[in-house]
Motif scaffolding. Sequence first.
Motif, short mmCIF file in Angstrom:
data_model
loop_
_atom_site.label_atom_id
_atom_site.label_comp_id
_atom_site.label_asym_id
_atom_site.label_seq_id
_atom_site.Cartn_x
_atom_site.Cartn_y
_atom_site.Cartn_z
N ARG A 55 0.85 -1.19 0.00
CA ARG A 55 0.00 0.00 0.00
C ARG A 55 0.89 1.24 0.00
O ARG A 55 1.84 1.33 0.79
N PRO A 56 0.60 2.23 -0.88
CA PRO A 56 1.41 3.46 -0.94
C PRO A 56 0.97 4.49 0.10
O PRO A 56 -0.24 4.73 0.27
N PHE A 57 1.93 5.10 0.78
CA PHE A 57 1.63 6.18 1.73
C PHE A 57 2.67 7.29 1.58
O PHE A 57 3.87 7.02 1.50
N TYR A 73 -2.39 8.27 8.15
CA TYR A 73 -3.21 7.44 7.26
C TYR A 73 -4.64 7.31 7.75
O TYR A 73 -4.93 7.36 8.94
N GLN A 74 -5.49 7.11 6.76
CA GLN A 74 -6.93 6.99 6.98
C GLN A 74 -7.30 5.53 6.77
O GLN A 74 -6.79 4.90 5.84
N VAL A 76 -9.54 2.99 5.26
CA VAL A 76 -10.57 2.99 4.20
C VAL A 76 -10.96 1.58 3.77
O VAL A 76 -12.02 1.38 3.21
N ALA A 78 -9.50 -2.99 3.80
CA ALA A 78 -8.93 -4.11 4.57
C ALA A 78 -7.49 -3.83 5.02
O ALA A 78 -7.13 -4.10 6.17
N GLY A 79 -6.67 -3.28 4.12
CA GLY A 79 -5.25 -3.09 4.44
C GLY A 79 -5.04 -2.08 5.56
O GLY A 79 -4.34 -2.34 6.54
N VAL A 118 -6.26 13.77 4.26
CA VAL A 118 -4.88 13.37 4.52
C VAL A 118 -3.91 13.88 3.45
O VAL A 118 -2.71 13.66 3.55
N GLU A 222 -3.19 10.44 -6.53
CA GLU A 222 -3.03 9.20 -5.77
C GLU A 222 -3.83 8.08 -6.42
O GLU A 222 -4.90 7.68 -5.96
C1 LIG Z 1 1.18 8.08 -3.92
C2 LIG Z 1 0.11 7.80 -2.89
C3 LIG Z 1 0.23 8.33 -1.63
C4 LIG Z 1 -0.76 8.06 -0.66
N1 LIG Z 1 -0.62 8.61 0.56
C5 LIG Z 1 -1.53 8.36 1.51
C6 LIG Z 1 -1.39 8.90 2.82
O1 LIG Z 1 -0.41 9.62 3.14
N2 LIG Z 1 -2.35 8.62 3.73
C7 LIG Z 1 -3.44 7.85 3.41
O2 LIG Z 1 -4.30 7.63 4.27
N3 LIG Z 1 -3.60 7.32 2.19
C8 LIG Z 1 -2.67 7.55 1.23
N4 LIG Z 1 -2.83 7.00 -0.01
C9 LIG Z 1 -4.01 6.15 -0.27
C10 LIG Z 1 -3.74 4.76 0.32
O3 LIG Z 1 -2.69 4.14 -0.39
C11 LIG Z 1 -5.01 3.91 0.22
O4 LIG Z 1 -6.01 4.48 1.04
C12 LIG Z 1 -4.73 2.49 0.70
O5 LIG Z 1 -3.89 1.84 -0.21
C13 LIG Z 1 -6.05 1.72 0.81
O6 LIG Z 1 -5.73 0.40 1.20
P1 LIG Z 1 -6.84 -0.53 1.88
O7 LIG Z 1 -6.37 -1.94 1.77
O8 LIG Z 1 -7.18 -0.05 3.23
O9 LIG Z 1 -8.11 -0.26 0.99
P2 LIG Z 1 -8.64 -1.08 -0.28
O10 LIG Z 1 -9.43 -2.22 0.23
O11 LIG Z 1 -7.54 -1.33 -1.25
O12 LIG Z 1 -9.59 0.03 -0.87
C14 LIG Z 1 -10.65 0.58 -0.06
C15 LIG Z 1 -11.14 1.88 -0.64
O13 LIG Z 1 -10.06 2.83 -0.72
C16 LIG Z 1 -9.96 3.34 -2.03
N5 LIG Z 1 -8.55 3.49 -2.39
C17 LIG Z 1 -7.64 2.51 -2.49
N6 LIG Z 1 -6.47 2.99 -2.93
C18 LIG Z 1 -6.64 4.31 -3.10
C19 LIG Z 1 -5.82 5.38 -3.56
N7 LIG Z 1 -4.59 5.19 -3.98
N8 LIG Z 1 -6.33 6.62 -3.58
C20 LIG Z 1 -7.60 6.83 -3.22
N9 LIG Z 1 -8.44 5.88 -2.79
C21 LIG Z 1 -7.97 4.64 -2.75
C22 LIG Z 1 -10.61 2.29 -2.91
O14 LIG Z 1 -11.13 2.85 -4.10
C23 LIG Z 1 -11.69 1.75 -2.04
O15 LIG Z 1 -12.84 2.54 -2.11
C24 LIG Z 1 -1.87 7.25 -0.99
C25 LIG Z 1 -1.98 6.70 -2.27
C26 LIG Z 1 -1.00 6.97 -3.21
C27 LIG Z 1 -1.12 6.39 -4.58
#
Ligand SMILES: Cc1cc2nc3c(=O)[nH]c(=O)nc-3n(C[C@H](O)[C@H](O)[C@H](O)COP(=O)(O)OP(=O)(O)OC[C@H]3O[C@@H](n4cnc5c(N)ncnc54)[C@H](O)[C@@H]3O)c2cc1C
Length: 260
Positions: A55-57, A73-74, A76, A78-79, A118, A222
């Motif tokens: 997962r990217p952050f 991080y928020q 959102v 499973a991860g 965030v 993102e």
């Molecule tokens: C370059 C980059 C930097 C990021 N920095 C941050 C950060 O500093 N803090 C933070 O909280 N999050 C950040 N994100 C978003 C973060 O990577 C995702 O929220 C996370 O991967 C979701 O993983 P999950 O397994 O919880 O959710 P999943 O089960 O994979 O997805 C759940 C929900 O989150 C949404 N989601 C998943 N990936 C993203 C994404 N890349 N952007 C927007 N919505 C997404 C999906 O559409 C879905 O609705 C960043 C993403 C990128 C690409």
Amino acid sequence: MCEILQRSGTVVANRKLADNLFLLDIQSREIACAMGPGQFIHVQIPGMDARILRRPFSVYQVDEAAGTMSVLYQTVGAGTQHLAALEAPFSVDIIGPVGNCWEVPEGNDRLLLVAGGVGAAPLFVYAQQLVAAGKQVDVVLGAQNKDALVAREAYEELLGVEPYCATDDGSYGYHGFCTGVVSELAKSKQYGLVACCGPEPMMKIVSDIALDSNIPARVSLEKRMACGIGACLSCVVNTVDGYKRSCVDGPIFDAAKVVW
Ligand SMILES: Cc1cc2nc3c(=O)[nH]c(=O)nc-3n(C[C@H](O)[C@H](O)[C@H](O)COP(=O)(O)OP(=O)(O)OC[C@H]3O[C@@H](n4cnc5c(N)ncnc54)[C@H](O)[C@@H]3O)c2cc1C
Ligand code: FES
């Protein structure tokens, strides 16, 4: 762009700041010290099925002396929910620094940084760099409510003045989306650059406001990512110069070139 490293890090703190919002402190000196403003780390969340992608952050703050970096991080999905439940200390496998950096422009123009939710995190290191370079910086933070404006105090301490704040529910600052504040500022002040990170629809509106006022704008896109190293093309962004990989060609793009 500097070399992308893969290292094991130790999460030394994993704290809840507000509903669905957490702060992670990771000790991994080599990566922490190599991070530039706007770059991100790609994290293998431990204890999940090995097939689950990294997962990217973005990195919110770096403490070079301690060799640590913080991630805001928020939760959102499973991860991030799994990550939030882990108790520090624990080990994480990290790839970083990934992506391009916010640039410090030449000249004395005032800059406007606009963050939604965030999105305040990746802009903070940039704001630190701009302030250190003697630039005039205005910051607009938008969030659902007062509790979600978590970086407000850190920005205030850095800037010496409170950032412009907007909340969807009106519990702090301007009542409404932060784009309303940006629209007013673009009319009343002269900016040399707008930098923006947040939800995509908000970045599109901020870009339109900036470009309509002849202000160049940069946005951090993102996109959902898989490999994070430019190999899988899962993160492509459509631009006037063709498709670009958000992970290694971005995440920061010239807003005038993005095909939204
Ligand atoms: C370059 C980059 C930097 C990021 N920095 C941050 C950060 O500093 N803090 C933070 O909280 N999050 C950040 N994100 C978003 C973060 O990577 C995702 O929220 C996370 O991967 C979701 O993983 P999950 O397994 O919880 O959710 P999943 O089960 O994979 O997805 C759940 C929900 O989150 C949404 N989601 C998943 N990936 C993203 C994404 N890349 N952007 C927007 N919505 C997404 C999906 O559409 C879905 O609705 C960043 C993403 C990128 C690409
Ligand atoms: S995430 Fe694989 S190319 Fe960008």
